[in-house]
Design a protein around this motif. Structure first.
Motif, PDB file in Angstrom:
ATOM      1  N   ARG A 139       0.911  -1.300   0.044  1.00  0.00           N
ATOM      2  CA  ARG A 139      -0.267  -0.087   0.013  1.00  0.00           C
ATOM      3  C   ARG A 139       0.858   1.206   0.119  1.00  0.00           C
ATOM      4  O   ARG A 139       1.701   1.364   0.980  1.00  0.00           O
ATOM      5  CB  ARG A 139      -0.937   0.029   1.241  1.00  0.00           C
ATOM      6  CG  ARG A 139      -1.990  -1.198   1.169  1.00  0.00           C
ATOM      7  CD  ARG A 139      -2.743  -1.058   2.410  1.00  0.00           C
ATOM      8  NE  ARG A 139      -1.968  -1.040   3.640  1.00  0.00           N
ATOM      9  CZ  ARG A 139      -1.776  -2.315   4.333  1.00  0.00           C
ATOM     10  NH1 ARG A 139      -1.919  -3.331   3.633  1.00  0.00           N
ATOM     11  NH2 ARG A 139      -1.064  -2.349   5.378  1.00  0.00           N
ATOM     12  N   ALA A 140       0.762   2.120  -1.113  1.00  0.00           N
ATOM     13  CA  ALA A 140       1.612   3.218  -1.168  1.00  0.00           C
ATOM     14  C   ALA A 140       0.703   4.435  -1.322  1.00  0.00           C
ATOM     15  O   ALA A 140      -0.367   4.469  -1.854  1.00  0.00           O
ATOM     16  CB  ALA A 140       2.563   3.244  -2.238  1.00  0.00           C
ATOM     17  N   GLY A 141       1.134   5.660  -0.510  1.00  0.00           N
ATOM     18  CA  GLY A 141       0.404   6.835  -1.013  1.00  0.00           C
ATOM     19  C   GLY A 141       0.963   7.820  -1.931  1.00  0.00           C
ATOM     20  O   GLY A 141       2.224   7.717  -2.244  1.00  0.00           O
ATOM     21  N   MET A 142       0.322   8.362  -2.667  1.00  0.00           N
ATOM     22  CA  MET A 142       0.695   9.480  -3.428  1.00  0.00           C
ATOM     23  C   MET A 142       0.077  10.739  -3.321  1.00  0.00           C
ATOM     24  O   MET A 142      -1.001  11.079  -3.606  1.00  0.00           O
ATOM     25  CB  MET A 142       0.424   9.026  -5.166  1.00  0.00           C
ATOM     26  CG  MET A 142       1.336   9.986  -6.099  1.00  0.00           C
ATOM     27  SD  MET A 142       2.944   9.710  -6.364  1.00  0.00           S
ATOM     28  CE  MET A 142       3.551  11.216  -5.682  1.00  0.00           C
ATOM     29  N   ILE A 143       0.704  11.779  -2.854  1.00  0.00           N
ATOM     30  CA  ILE A 143       0.275  13.270  -2.438  1.00  0.00           C
ATOM     31  C   ILE A 143       0.913  14.191  -3.595  1.00  0.00           C
ATOM     32  O   ILE A 143       1.935  14.116  -3.675  1.00  0.00           O
ATOM     33  CB  ILE A 143       0.465  13.493  -1.025  1.00  0.00           C
ATOM     34  CG1 ILE A 143       0.004  12.710  -0.082  1.00  0.00           C
ATOM     35  CG2 ILE A 143       0.214  15.122  -0.765  1.00  0.00           C
ATOM     36  CD1 ILE A 143       0.407  12.797   1.225  1.00  0.00           C
ATOM     37  N   ILE A 161      -8.902   7.353  -4.084  1.00  0.00           N
ATOM     38  CA  ILE A 161      -8.809   8.796  -3.701  1.00  0.00           C
ATOM     39  C   ILE A 161      -9.205   9.183  -2.341  1.00  0.00           C
ATOM     40  O   ILE A 161     -10.307   8.573  -1.820  1.00  0.00           O
ATOM     41  CB  ILE A 161      -9.477   9.804  -4.684  1.00  0.00           C
ATOM     42  CG1 ILE A 161      -8.998   9.500  -6.335  1.00  0.00           C
ATOM     43  CG2 ILE A 161      -9.426  11.087  -4.383  1.00  0.00           C
ATOM     44  CD1 ILE A 161      -7.631   9.821  -6.377  1.00  0.00           C
ATOM     45  N   CYS A 162      -8.296   9.885  -1.704  1.00  0.00           N
ATOM     46  CA  CYS A 162      -8.694  10.070  -0.079  1.00  0.00           C
ATOM     47  C   CYS A 162      -9.012  11.617  -0.292  1.00  0.00           C
ATOM     48  O   CYS A 162      -8.639  12.622  -1.056  1.00  0.00           O
ATOM     49  CB  CYS A 162      -7.272  10.070   0.679  1.00  0.00           C
ATOM     50  SG  CYS A 162      -6.798   8.378   0.773  1.00  0.00           S
ATOM     51  N   SER A 163     -10.007  11.936   0.708  1.00  0.00           N
ATOM     52  CA  SER A 163     -10.397  13.218   0.850  1.00  0.00           C
ATOM     53  C   SER A 163      -9.367  14.106   1.715  1.00  0.00           C
ATOM     54  O   SER A 163      -9.738  15.427   1.676  1.00  0.00           O
ATOM     55  CB  SER A 163     -11.878  13.525   1.611  1.00  0.00           C
ATOM     56  OG  SER A 163     -11.720  12.925   2.835  1.00  0.00           O
ATOM     57  N   ALA A 164      -8.446  13.564   2.137  1.00  0.00           N
ATOM     58  CA  ALA A 164      -7.573  14.588   3.110  1.00  0.00           C
ATOM     59  C   ALA A 164      -6.168  13.799   3.027  1.00  0.00           C
ATOM     60  O   ALA A 164      -5.929  12.690   2.814  1.00  0.00           O
ATOM     61  CB  ALA A 164      -7.909  14.659   4.506  1.00  0.00           C
ATOM     62  N   VAL A 171      -4.562   9.462   3.652  1.00  0.00           N
ATOM     63  CA  VAL A 171      -3.581   8.670   2.902  1.00  0.00           C
ATOM     64  C   VAL A 171      -2.730   8.035   3.700  1.00  0.00           C
ATOM     65  O   VAL A 171      -2.534   6.898   3.708  1.00  0.00           O
ATOM     66  CB  VAL A 171      -2.805   9.627   1.961  1.00  0.00           C
ATOM     67  CG1 VAL A 171      -1.740   8.842   1.055  1.00  0.00           C
ATOM     68  CG2 VAL A 171      -3.639  10.288   0.812  1.00  0.00           C
ATOM     69  N   GLY A 172      -2.437   8.734   4.964  1.00  0.00           N
ATOM     70  CA  GLY A 172      -1.397   8.240   5.988  1.00  0.00           C
ATOM     71  C   GLY A 172      -2.083   6.900   6.729  1.00  0.00           C
ATOM     72  O   GLY A 172      -1.400   6.311   7.249  1.00  0.00           O
ATOM     73  N   LYS A 173      -3.449   6.885   6.897  1.00  0.00           N
ATOM     74  CA  LYS A 173      -4.006   6.079   7.543  1.00  0.00           C
ATOM     75  C   LYS A 173      -4.123   4.779   6.847  1.00  0.00           C
ATOM     76  O   LYS A 173      -4.476   3.447   7.244  1.00  0.00           O
ATOM     77  CB  LYS A 173      -5.376   6.298   7.939  1.00  0.00           C
ATOM     78  CG  LYS A 173      -5.747   7.561   8.848  1.00  0.00           C
ATOM     79  CD  LYS A 173      -7.370   7.900   8.767  1.00  0.00           C
ATOM     80  CE  LYS A 173      -7.468   9.335   9.728  1.00  0.00           C
ATOM     81  NZ  LYS A 173      -8.673   9.730  10.049  1.00  0.00           N
ATOM     82  N   SER A 174      -3.847   4.732   5.655  1.00  0.00           N
ATOM     83  CA  SER A 174      -4.128   3.736   4.695  1.00  0.00           C
ATOM     84  C   SER A 174      -2.745   3.075   4.203  1.00  0.00           C
ATOM     85  O   SER A 174      -2.848   1.811   3.350  1.00  0.00           O
ATOM     86  CB  SER A 174      -5.129   3.938   3.364  1.00  0.00           C
ATOM     87  OG  SER A 174      -6.129   4.621   3.792  1.00  0.00           O
ATOM     88  N   VAL A 230      -0.857   9.943  11.791  1.00  0.00           N
ATOM     89  CA  VAL A 230      -1.679   8.797  11.694  1.00  0.00           C
ATOM     90  C   VAL A 230      -0.775   7.676  10.892  1.00  0.00           C
ATOM     91  O   VAL A 230      -1.135   6.546  11.127  1.00  0.00           O
ATOM     92  CB  VAL A 230      -2.724   9.177  10.719  1.00  0.00           C
ATOM     93  CG1 VAL A 230      -3.614  10.204  11.286  1.00  0.00           C
ATOM     94  CG2 VAL A 230      -2.224   9.724   9.222  1.00  0.00           C
ATOM     95  N   LEU A 231       0.422   7.956  10.522  1.00  0.00           N
ATOM     96  CA  LEU A 231       1.277   7.061   9.825  1.00  0.00           C
ATOM     97  C   LEU A 231       1.587   5.913  11.049  1.00  0.00           C
ATOM     98  O   LEU A 231       2.045   6.242  12.298  1.00  0.00           O
ATOM     99  CB  LEU A 231       2.344   7.590   9.266  1.00  0.00           C
ATOM    100  CG  LEU A 231       2.293   8.056   7.820  1.00  0.00           C
ATOM    101  CD1 LEU A 231       3.357   9.200   7.384  1.00  0.00           C
ATOM    102  CD2 LEU A 231       1.980   6.940   6.707  1.00  0.00           C
TER     103      LEU A 231
END
Length: 204
Positions: free
Chosen positions: A8-12, A52-55, A59-62, A88-89
């Motif tokens: 699971r990766a985040g992209m901001i 897509i995340c709303s904040a 992203v950090g929670k996931s 949250v990470l």
């Protein structure tokens, strides 16, 4: 496929570069959670399979590895320091700063992240948009070995080469040298060869 240790990766930041980073990760089997202030950008990302995340904090929670690809140092600080991301990470997570920025920005943010058990690495990319579109960029990575190893599978998803060039901030310095006019870059290369290597490590 994504390696088992990071799936699971985040992209901001889902602009031209961030969109392609996320797309390549999705195609390599990662679950990618994205965020951008632009509705148009998030719609494009969603069409490529990103969630897509709303904040930023969502992203950090996931995710376990979060890439930051935004416009400038202030936005990097806003994303990492002021969004709730660090709260949250999970411990052991890694934030990878892919934006070009000052090495001092990376180090300042690491002072906030490391006490929470979160790694910070810098991952500036070279060769341009076409190379990114084709998953053929070169990534200059700065950071400690454990954090780099954690993020490496995700970085490899959009890079033809991942070079761990030193401590945190070394990626930014290496990219700056890479972007210099050739005669000046050659001079820097000769200077580096004659510098004390331990002193270079301390500077980086």
């Amino acid at each position: 496929m994504a390696q088992d240790n990071v799936i699971r990766a985040g992209m901001i930041g889902l602009g031209a570069m961030g969109l392609q980073m996320g797309r390549h990760m999705v195609n390599k089997g990662f679950e990618v959670y994205g965020y951008d202030i632009s509705a148009e950008a998030t719609q494009r990302a969603q069409s490529h399979g990103m969630r897509i995340c709303s904040a930023v904090s969502d992203v950090g929670k996931s995710t376990e590895v979060v890439f930051v690809m935004v416009a400038n140092d202030k936005q990097i600080h806003d994303v990492i320091e002021r969004s709730g991301l660090l709260d949250v990470l999970p411990r052991g997570a890694v934030i990878a700063i892919a934006s070009s920025c000052a090495p001092e920005t990376c180090r300042a943010l690491a002072k906030l992240a490391v006490p929470k058990g979160i790694g910070i690495i810098d991952v500036p990319l070279v060769l341009g948009q076409e190379a990114m579109d084709n998953g053929q960029v070169v990534a200059y990575v700065g950071g400690d070995d454990a954090a780099v190893a954690k993020a490496r599978p995700a970085i490899e998803a959009f890079s033809k080469q991942v070079l761990h060039v030193g401590a945190l901030g070394a990626g930014q310095i290496t990219k700056s040298i890479n972007n210099m006019p050739m005669p000046l870059a050659g001079l820097v290369d000769q200077l580096v060869k004659h510098l004390n290597q331990e002193r270079m490590k301390a500077l980086l």
